[in-house]
Each structure stands twice: as C-alpha cells, then as structure tokens.
Write a protein that holds these residues in place. Structure first.
Motif, PDB file in Angstrom:
ATOM      1  N   LEU A  74      30.556  95.700  61.953  1.00  0.00           N
ATOM      2  CA  LEU A  74      31.447  94.613  61.939  1.00  0.00           C
ATOM      3  C   LEU A  74      32.449  94.593  61.042  1.00  0.00           C
ATOM      4  N   GLY A  75      32.337  95.185  59.815  1.00  0.00           N
ATOM      5  CA  GLY A  75      33.355  95.248  58.705  1.00  0.00           C
ATOM      6  C   GLY A  75      34.476  96.051  59.340  1.00  0.00           C
ATOM      7  N   SER A  76      34.227  97.341  59.764  1.00  0.00           N
ATOM      8  CA  SER A  76      35.120  98.243  60.347  1.00  0.00           C
ATOM      9  C   SER A  76      35.836  97.604  61.367  1.00  0.00           C
ATOM     10  N   ILE A  77      35.110  97.051  62.345  1.00  0.00           N
ATOM     11  CA  ILE A  77      35.736  96.067  63.540  1.00  0.00           C
ATOM     12  C   ILE A  77      36.930  95.205  62.995  1.00  0.00           C
ATOM     13  N   PHE A  78      36.173  94.406  62.035  1.00  0.00           N
ATOM     14  CA  PHE A  78      37.310  93.394  61.351  1.00  0.00           C
ATOM     15  C   PHE A  78      38.531  94.306  61.050  1.00  0.00           C
ATOM     16  N   ILE A  79      38.553  95.276  60.220  1.00  0.00           N
ATOM     17  CA  ILE A  79      39.375  95.799  59.517  1.00  0.00           C
ATOM     18  C   ILE A  79      40.650  96.383  60.612  1.00  0.00           C
ATOM     19  N   ALA A  80      39.858  97.299  61.707  1.00  0.00           N
ATOM     20  CA  ALA A  80      40.945  97.871  62.659  1.00  0.00           C
ATOM     21  C   ALA A  80      41.116  96.879  63.575  1.00  0.00           C
ATOM     22  N   GLU A  81      40.539  95.583  64.051  1.00  0.00           N
ATOM     23  CA  GLU A  81      40.996  95.171  65.152  1.00  0.00           C
ATOM     24  C   GLU A  81      41.539  93.662  64.892  1.00  0.00           C
ATOM     25  N   PHE A  82      41.002  92.946  63.783  1.00  0.00           N
ATOM     26  CA  PHE A  82      41.150  91.478  63.547  1.00  0.00           C
ATOM     27  C   PHE A  82      42.272  91.308  62.493  1.00  0.00           C
ATOM     28  N   SER A  83      41.945  91.930  61.238  1.00  0.00           N
ATOM     29  CA  SER A  83      42.795  91.552  60.150  1.00  0.00           C
ATOM     30  C   SER A  83      44.185  91.776  60.279  1.00  0.00           C
ATOM     31  N   LYS A  85      47.834  93.377  59.067  1.00  0.00           N
ATOM     32  CA  LYS A  85      48.167  94.512  58.493  1.00  0.00           C
ATOM     33  C   LYS A  85      48.012  94.771  56.983  1.00  0.00           C
ATOM     34  N   ARG A  86      48.332  93.590  56.328  1.00  0.00           N
ATOM     35  CA  ARG A  86      48.284  93.604  54.884  1.00  0.00           C
ATOM     36  C   ARG A  86      46.566  93.693  54.376  1.00  0.00           C
ATOM     37  N   LEU A  87      46.200  92.744  55.081  1.00  0.00           N
ATOM     38  CA  LEU A  87      44.788  92.669  54.745  1.00  0.00           C
ATOM     39  C   LEU A  87      44.009  93.955  54.922  1.00  0.00           C
ATOM     40  N   SER A  88      44.140  94.365  56.178  1.00  0.00           N
ATOM     41  CA  SER A  88      43.514  95.710  56.395  1.00  0.00           C
ATOM     42  C   SER A  88      43.696  96.938  55.270  1.00  0.00           C
ATOM     43  N   VAL A  89      45.113  96.883  54.782  1.00  0.00           N
ATOM     44  CA  VAL A  89      45.293  97.732  53.756  1.00  0.00           C
ATOM     45  C   VAL A  89      44.400  97.658  52.442  1.00  0.00           C
ATOM     46  N   VAL A  90      44.555  96.268  52.091  1.00  0.00           N
ATOM     47  CA  VAL A  90      43.915  96.041  50.739  1.00  0.00           C
ATOM     48  C   VAL A  90      42.288  96.581  51.201  1.00  0.00           C
ATOM     49  N   LEU A  91      41.698  96.009  52.287  1.00  0.00           N
ATOM     50  CA  LEU A  91      40.260  96.045  52.498  1.00  0.00           C
ATOM     51  C   LEU A  91      39.802  97.724  52.533  1.00  0.00           C
ATOM     52  N   GLN A  92      40.796  98.424  53.158  1.00  0.00           N
ATOM     53  CA  GLN A  92      40.592  99.916  53.375  1.00  0.00           C
ATOM     54  C   GLN A  92      40.640 100.431  51.932  1.00  0.00           C
ATOM     55  N   SER A  93      41.774 100.122  51.178  1.00  0.00           N
ATOM     56  CA  SER A  93      41.880 100.720  49.843  1.00  0.00           C
ATOM     57  C   SER A  93      40.692 100.392  49.095  1.00  0.00           C
ATOM     58  N   LEU A  94      40.171  99.359  49.183  1.00  0.00           N
ATOM     59  CA  LEU A  94      38.775  98.777  48.504  1.00  0.00           C
ATOM     60  C   LEU A  94      37.764  99.579  48.723  1.00  0.00           C
ATOM     61  N   ALA A  95      37.635  99.802  50.231  1.00  0.00           N
ATOM     62  CA  ALA A  95      36.403 100.678  50.682  1.00  0.00           C
ATOM     63  C   ALA A  95      36.497 102.138  50.132  1.00  0.00           C
ATOM     64  N   GLY A  96      37.854 102.531  50.134  1.00  0.00           N
ATOM     65  CA  GLY A  96      38.104 103.978  49.614  1.00  0.00           C
ATOM     66  C   GLY A  96      37.836 104.162  48.167  1.00  0.00           C
TER      67      GLY A  96
ATOM     68  N   VAL B  20      32.165  93.564  51.611  1.00  0.00           N
ATOM     69  CA  VAL B  20      32.327  94.788  50.980  1.00  0.00           C
ATOM     70  C   VAL B  20      33.285  94.549  49.760  1.00  0.00           C
ATOM     71  N   ALA B  21      34.364  93.727  49.795  1.00  0.00           N
ATOM     72  CA  ALA B  21      34.997  93.210  48.830  1.00  0.00           C
ATOM     73  C   ALA B  21      34.198  92.928  47.660  1.00  0.00           C
ATOM     74  N   ALA B  22      33.649  91.744  47.888  1.00  0.00           N
ATOM     75  CA  ALA B  22      32.534  91.006  47.194  1.00  0.00           C
ATOM     76  C   ALA B  22      31.727  92.428  46.487  1.00  0.00           C
ATOM     77  N   ALA B  23      31.388  93.219  46.902  1.00  0.00           N
ATOM     78  CA  ALA B  23      30.408  94.241  46.340  1.00  0.00           C
ATOM     79  C   ALA B  23      31.072  94.821  45.167  1.00  0.00           C
ATOM     80  N   LEU B  24      32.398  95.204  45.385  1.00  0.00           N
ATOM     81  CA  LEU B  24      33.046  95.922  44.314  1.00  0.00           C
ATOM     82  C   LEU B  24      33.215  95.330  43.147  1.00  0.00           C
ATOM     83  N   PHE B  25      33.474  93.960  43.181  1.00  0.00           N
ATOM     84  CA  PHE B  25      33.662  92.943  42.284  1.00  0.00           C
ATOM     85  C   PHE B  25      32.148  92.826  41.433  1.00  0.00           C
ATOM     86  N   GLY B  26      30.983  92.593  42.545  1.00  0.00           N
ATOM     87  CA  GLY B  26      29.652  92.557  41.699  1.00  0.00           C
ATOM     88  C   GLY B  26      29.468  93.793  40.990  1.00  0.00           C
ATOM     89  N   ILE B  27      29.959  94.870  41.454  1.00  0.00           N
ATOM     90  CA  ILE B  27      29.578  96.324  40.650  1.00  0.00           C
ATOM     91  C   ILE B  27      30.036  95.960  39.314  1.00  0.00           C
TER      92      ILE B  27
END
Lengths: 267, 288, 251
Positions: A74-83, A85-96, B20-27
């Motif tokens: 669900l998270g990747s669907i949100f990033i790839a399909e719904f968010s 552009k800016r939010l998806s960049v932020v979330l992707q670099s968070l995941a990275g 996911v974002a929350a987890a990073l800040f949680g850590i």
C-alpha cells in the motif's frame, strides 16, 4: 593493464567461489543424520536436531510477511500512484535513508519501543515487529521502482477505457507482477538472514518447547548459529555447520528465483 | 458508493506511506531519549578511553571502540573500493559474456550469504589459517576486515558495474575517436559513472560501519587501540551485540549502549545525506 | 446538416507557463473522420488528450475555455469514467494489457460491470470482427496478447475500445509505430468505422490525413491555422502556412 585487471578479477572469483563451497559442503552431510530437521537439540546441543530453530525462523518470517506485504504494498502504491511529485520524492528518500540505517540500530529501537515501552518483552512479536520496521522501507524502495517502470501508455490505456483509479492501480500491479515478486523474494531473504535485531529483541539460545504464544521468545537459525559458536565447544559445532549450509542453500534458492524472475521481466 | 470506496482506498494507502515516515522519527526519538540519561550523567566522559560497564566504579568511555570502528571501516573500505572498481572495470571493458555471467551470478549468491554465516566462516576457516601463519589470535582485525570485504565486495562490484554499463556508448566512442587508449577511455567512463560509484562506495562504507555479527564474532573483542593487522579489536557494534542481551533495562549501562546506537544512527544519517549531496552535485557536472 | 459532437470554444492550454494551445475554436462533426495535423510540437496530441481529459493527471497542466460534448461541458463532468466510455482513446504505441487476447477486449466490459458471460463473449467477438482481427486470432484467444505483431496489437487496442461501444474514438498517431502494410490495414479499418463512429485522428503524416479524413484541422505552434472539409482545404487553402505544409515546405 589488462592482465592485472584479469588477475584481480579471477582471484576475487575464486575466493568468492571457495567461500560458497567451503560453507555449504562441510555441512551437507549433517542433513542426513537422523532427526536433524525434526528433533530438538539434546545434550547441550551436541546431539539431536535443529527443529525448533527452523520452526522459529519460519514463524518469524510468516509474521513479518503478514505485516510487510500489506503495509509495504500500500505504501509503495501511494508513492508511485497517488502522491504528488514532491511528497513522493520526500517519502522515497525517507525510505532510502531508512534502508541505510544499520540493522543493530533497528534492534535498539525494537528493544526500547516494542520490548520495554510497549511491554512486549523479548518475544516473537517484538522480533517480528522490529524486523518489519526494517523490511518495510526495503520493500517500498524496490517496489516503487517496479511500479514506476510500468509504461505510461498502459496506464493511460486503462484510464481511456473508463477505469477508475482502483482499477487502474490493479492493472499497474498486474503488469509489474514479476517485479513485485522479486521484491518479495529479496525481502524474504533479508528477513531470513538478519541476526542482530532478533538477537536483541526476540531470541532465546535454548528452549525445550516451541513458542506457544506471541509473547514467547524463540530460537531461530541465525541466532542459534551465533549462540553455538560463541558459547559452546567444538562438540556442538557440527550443528552450527549444518545450519550454516542450510541457510546458505536457502539463500541460493531465493536468489535463483530472483534471477529467473528478472530474466522474465526483461523478456 | 464507488466514490466512497475510492476515498477509503486512497486514505488507506496514504496511512501506509505515513507509517514509514513515522517509523524513522520513532527510531530517532527512542534512541535519543534512551541515551539522555547517559549523556546527562556521564557527559563528555562518554568519549574517554576505558569501557568497564559492570565494575563497581564503572567506566563508559567509547573512544577506543569508536576509533577502532573508524580504522577498521576506512581500511576495509579502501580495499573494497579498489578491488571492486578494478573488477567492475574488467567486467565492463574486457570480460566476455560468459565471464560476466559467471562472475555476476557467483557474486549474487555470495551477497545472499547471511552475515552470521560469514562470521561462522571467519571463525571456523579463516582463524585457524591465521593461527598457523603465526598470529597470536585467530580472531583479529585482519580476519574481521577480510570477512567484511567478502560481505561487501559483491555490492561494490555489481553496483559499480551497473553504473559503468549505463555510460552511453557515444561517450566512450567519442573518447576512442579522438585517439584515447584503453586507460584514458576508462577514466572518461569512470567520471561519467561517478555518481553511481559514489553511491556504491557510501553504502558499502555504511554497511561496514554498521555491520554487527561479523565483528562480534571474528574481531577478537579486546578494547585496545589497534596497532597491527593481527591485533584483536572491539568495534562499537560488537559491544552492542554482546552486551545488550544481558544489560539491566533502564540502567546507566543500558543508556550508554543506546548512546552508542544513537551515534551509529547519526553517523549513518550523516553519510546518507552527504552521499545524496555529492551525487546530486556530481550529476550536475555530467548532465548539465 | 451534420450533427456536431464537439464544440470547442476559445480553448487555451498550458504546461506550467508554457502555452501549448492558443484560443482554439472548432467544431467536430459526428460520424466523420477528422484529422488533426501539423508539425511536431504544434499541440495536436495535447488537443486530443484534452478531449479524453487525460491531461488531468499531469500536475502543472491547466486549461481555459470550454469543450462541449453534445452540449455538455466536459470539464464539469463528475462521472469521468462514464464519459471516457463514450469518448475513448487509442494510443501511439500499442498497449496491450498483460493478459490474454480475449481478456484484453473483455476488460472494458468487465469494469463496466457486465457479468453475463455469453454477452461478454458476443461483444468481444463483435469487436474483434469490427477491428478486422477476428480471423487472425479466433483460434488463439487464450494466448497472451503481447505475442501478436505490432499491427495486430494496435488493432486489438482498437477492438478493446470498440467493445465498450463508444461514440467517439480518439486516435493518437496510431500507425506511427507500424510498417506500411499494417498501416494500410488500419486506415481501411478506420474508413469502415466512420460509418458508425466519430473518429478523430492525430497524424503527422499528410498523406494519411489526405487519404482517410473527411475534415481537416491544421495546427501550427498552438494556433488553429485552417479547418474545413479535407477536399476544400486541399483545393484552396485559406492560409499561406497550410499551402507550405501541403507542399512539404514546412513540417
């Protein structure tokens, strides 16, 4: 120039190859000891089998999958399909970023949050939540790439037929099926081989019973290898050797599946 | 009805991403708050040399461990970077298809070997060899560095190789067409592939610095500053791995261990940010 | 009098601050083939995509003006999926879905909620026949669609569009990725389709526009230069630019 490059490369190849062989071969013969896969260890892990560790690893990975697949997908669907552009960049670099945090740090987080603050103590559930926290960004990082690589034409083709967003998303998932399976296999491999976080949040070195509830601690393959090699003498070493070859073989199977999937994706 | 379904679907996927974002800040939050006590009660003495956590008058100094971690990581990274780039260049420039396939496949399998198994390998295979060769202990700096190289070389090689393969043909051909020889062409290609290679280097560095099981098992565990290749050492992560199991929850020792974790986290975040910055800066040079 | 399907009033379109369509006023007639042509970058694809409201998905895209479909402003439509089933689109590169030939054509019907299997079967067969593909694929309906040739894939995509029984079919350079033989087949097909459907086709090939279209729209740098019956435009273009394009001096 060329011969030096070749020599180095062949040396690396031979080294890597011998590491694989020297890990797998010495342990394989223990698979044929009666009860290796089905018995509990006995006599300070010098006799018997490794059944509880296999069972623990399996149950741990199943729990991790139950958490990671829905949240990660669900998270990747949100990033790839719904968010946007800016939010998806932020979330992707968070995941990275989360992906590059050492696993022992996740272990500490799990210890503080799940074991101590939520009061789950050293247990199966703490370990699987900790591993999931680690595996979700890993999953997302890889899945988003595959979802994004679905050609624009396909997506627009579905929309032009009057599909709503849900139906469009289903088609996108469908056409990146091989990629998502690859992601799943790599996540599986990671959860299976991870040691340090489990050591801190959920492992017990020796148990006479299988865990019966989520709040029981567990034995797993990687933590048992560690425990045997560090705490027990030479007479128990064969058991670690058997588990080490077993784990490596499982990982080779996982990576072979990944290679097959990759070849299929590339046509 | 359909509209409600769509909104619901949308909010579910949104929640998943936010988690996911929350987890990073949680850590960050939990590691910081658990290490507060150590920072308050021990202060700058956290960076002194002696670490005797369970003595009557305990010492919680991480300097030696930190230095050993850094030295081990720098040395191993240096080895892995050089060998990795050489092998990647060989695969890219000279190797035939069969060599490439064999190499990449073997590397992929090795990258799948769990680190605890590599630690096991270091103890069972490498340590006896080192003993025979005259080292006074088989579990030492060299052994740890060697096993860490085995762990990270596959990443380094395949990531660098991929970035080299992405260099457009026109770039290499342009270099050849103005008369560049093999070596000069490689330099041009390396420059072009640099963002990818820097990325690979940084993740290798991060992995070596944060790796726990291998150093816990084969580094030797002695808290003395390394003076030779065959000295036993204890990097930061090894201390975490060995002591977290039996530490009393919420004690000063527990808090000091979390401080180490917090430090690891901060360093890894800093490296990631730095990498992103460098890669973006280099990419501007290449893609304008 | 021919019936008007689309009436476009004062349409402007922008990507960010870059204007791609500039005050377009045009009417598109029912059951005719209207060709939109012009050199690349003239905004013809954007024009077509707007008619399907496909550019809604692009973040910094904006339009002003009105597009009336049978008198209704399409940018005020709430049930977009119902609209897109009436005004559907076929793309430049064939885009078969990763499923069997049959399922590809049936996909539109499935998402419309048609569950009756016999009906689906019948409509799929009809659509494939209309798209002149039936004879070639009737024995391998269960095979993956990606195994078809490029030209067959494109006709499959047309069949997929026909199955949902639209009124208007938008085609965005449907033959530019195909060889001449496949192109001829598709041009023939479009001519027969125009008896039942309104066909709007974007093309960069003047020859194609002249061969198949009834009406011609000529765009240049986002402006409408010329518009009218194809035969009239060819005989006596109103504008110097059109003459140059027709004689190959620009484009």
């Amino acid at each position: 120039m060329k011969w030096f490059f070749r020599l180095t490369s062949y040396a690396v190849l031979i080294l890597m190859f011998s590491v694989i062989v020297l890990i797998i071969l010495p342990g394989v013969r223990y698979f044929f000891r009666p009860g290796f896969f089905t018995d509990f260890p006995r006599a300070s892990m010098t006799e018997g089998g490794v059944f509880p560790s296999i069972f623990g690893s399996l149950i741990l990975i199943s729990l991790v999958f139950v958490i990671v697949i829905p949240v990660g997908l669900l998270g990747s669907i949100f990033i790839a399909e719904f968010s946007s552009k800016r939010l998806s960049v932020v979330l992707q670099s968070l995941a990275g970023t989360m992906n590059s945090i050492p696993s022992i740090v996740y272990g500490l987080f799990g210890l503080s949050f799940f074991c101590v603050n939520l009061g789950l103590r050293t247990s199966l559930i703490s370990a699987s939540l900790t591993l999931s926290t680690m595996a979700i960004p890993f999953f997302i990082n890889s899945a988003v790439e595959f979802l994004r690589s679905v050609p624009k034409e396909l997506r627009e083709g579905v929309i032009a037929l009057g599909a709503n967003r849900f139906e469009t998303t289903l088609m996108v998932i469908r056409s990146s099926k091989n990629g998502l399976l690859t992601t799943l296999m790599l996540t599986l491999g990671r959860a299976f081989s991870e040691t340090a976080p489990i050591l801190i949040t959920g492992a017990v070195f020796y148990a006479t019973k299988l865990p019966s509830k989520l709040t029981d601690p567990i034995m797993t393959l990687p933590t048992s290898i560690y425990a045997i090699i560090m705490n027990l003498g030479e007479t128990a070493r064969w058991m670690a050797q058997g588990m080490a070859s077993m784990m490596t073989l499982v990982m080779i199977v996982i990576y072979s599946i990944v290679q097959i999937l990759r070849r299929r994706t590339n046509g | 009805m359909k509209k409600i379904g769509e909104t619901l679907f949308k909010s579910i996927v949104f929640t998943a991403a936010i988690l996911v974002a929350a987890a990073l800040f949680g850590i960050i939050f939990f590691l910081f708050s658990e290490s507060l006590r150590a920072m308050k009660e021990i202060g700058w003495d956290l960076f002194s040399t002696e670490w005797f956590p369970v003595w009557e008058k305990p010492d919680f100094g991480i300097r030696t461990m930190l230095l050993n971690s850094i030295i081990l990581t720098l040395w191993t990274s240096f080895v892995v970077f050089s060998i990795g780039i050489i092998v990647a260049l060989y695969l890219h420039s000279y190797a035939n298809k069969r060599e490439k396939e064999l190499m990449l496949r073997v590397l992929e399998y090795v990258s799948g070997i769990p680190s605890v198994v590599l630690g096991f390998f270091g103890i069972v295979i490498v340590a006896p060899i080192l003993l025979k060769a005259g080292a006074w202990t088989g579990q030492n700096f060299f052994n740890a560095s060697f096993m860490l190289s085995v762990l990270t070389l596959p990443f380094m090689i395949s990531l660098s190789y991929q970035s080299l393969e992405k260099v457009p043909k026109e770039i290499s051909e342009a270099a050849v067409s103005i008369g560049a020889r093999d070596f000069a062409v490689m330099i041009v290609e390396l420059r072009y592939a640099m963002p990818g290679i820097v990325n690979a280097m940084m993740s290798v560095f991060n992995r070596i610095f944060g790796e726990t099981m291998i150093v816990l098992m084969v580094a030797g565990g002695s808290n003395l500053l390394v003076r030779s290749f065959f000295d036993p050492i204890r990097p930061l992560t090894a201390t975490l791995g060995s002591e977290l199991g039996e530490v009393e929850v919420k004690s000063l020792h527990y808090s000091a261990l979390f401080f180490i974790g917090f430090l690891l986290l901060a360093i890894s975040l800093a490296i990631t940010l730095l990498t992103n910055y460098i890669v973006r800066w280099r990419e501007r040079w290449i893609r304008g | 009098m021919d019936e008007v399907v689309f009436e476009i009033r004062d349409l402007c379109a922008n990507y960010g601050t870059h204007r791609v369509l500039d005050h377009i006023n045009v009417k598109i007639k029912s059951k005719k083939i209207t060709a939109i042509m012009g050199p690349s970058g003239c905004g013809k694809s954007t024009f077509l995509r707007i008619l399907n409201r496909l550019n809604d998905l692009i973040e910094d895209f904006s339009i002003t003006g009105q597009i009336l479909y049978k008198g209704q402003d399409i940018y005020k439509i709430k049930e977009l999926n119902l609209y897109r089933r009436q005004v559907t689109m076929v793309f430049q590169r064939p885009n078969p879905f990763p499923m069997s030939i049959f399922d590809n054509v049936a996909y539109g019907l499935k998402i419309m909620g048609i569950k009756d299997k016999e009906l689906v079967k019948q409509r799929v067969q009809e659509a494939l026949k209309k798209a002149a593909l039936w004879d070639e694929v009737k024995d391998k309906l269960k095979k993956p669609a990606v195994q078809l040739s490029g030209g067959q894939q494109q006709r499959l995509c047309i069949a997929r569009a026909l199955a949902i029984e639209p009124e208007v079919i938008l085609l965005d350079e449907p033959t530019s990725a195909l060889d001449p033989i496949a192109t001829t087949k598709i041009e023939r097909l479009l001519e027969t389709l125009s008896e039942q459907y309104t066909v709007i086709i974007v093309t960069h090939s003047m020859g194609q526009a002249l061969r198949i279209s009834d009406e011609l729209i000529f765009l240049y740098q986002g402006r409408l230069i010329e518009y009218g019956m194809t035969s009239d435009v060819v005989k006596a273009p109103n504008h110097e630019m059109t003459r140059q394009f027709l004689t190959g001096k620009i484009g």
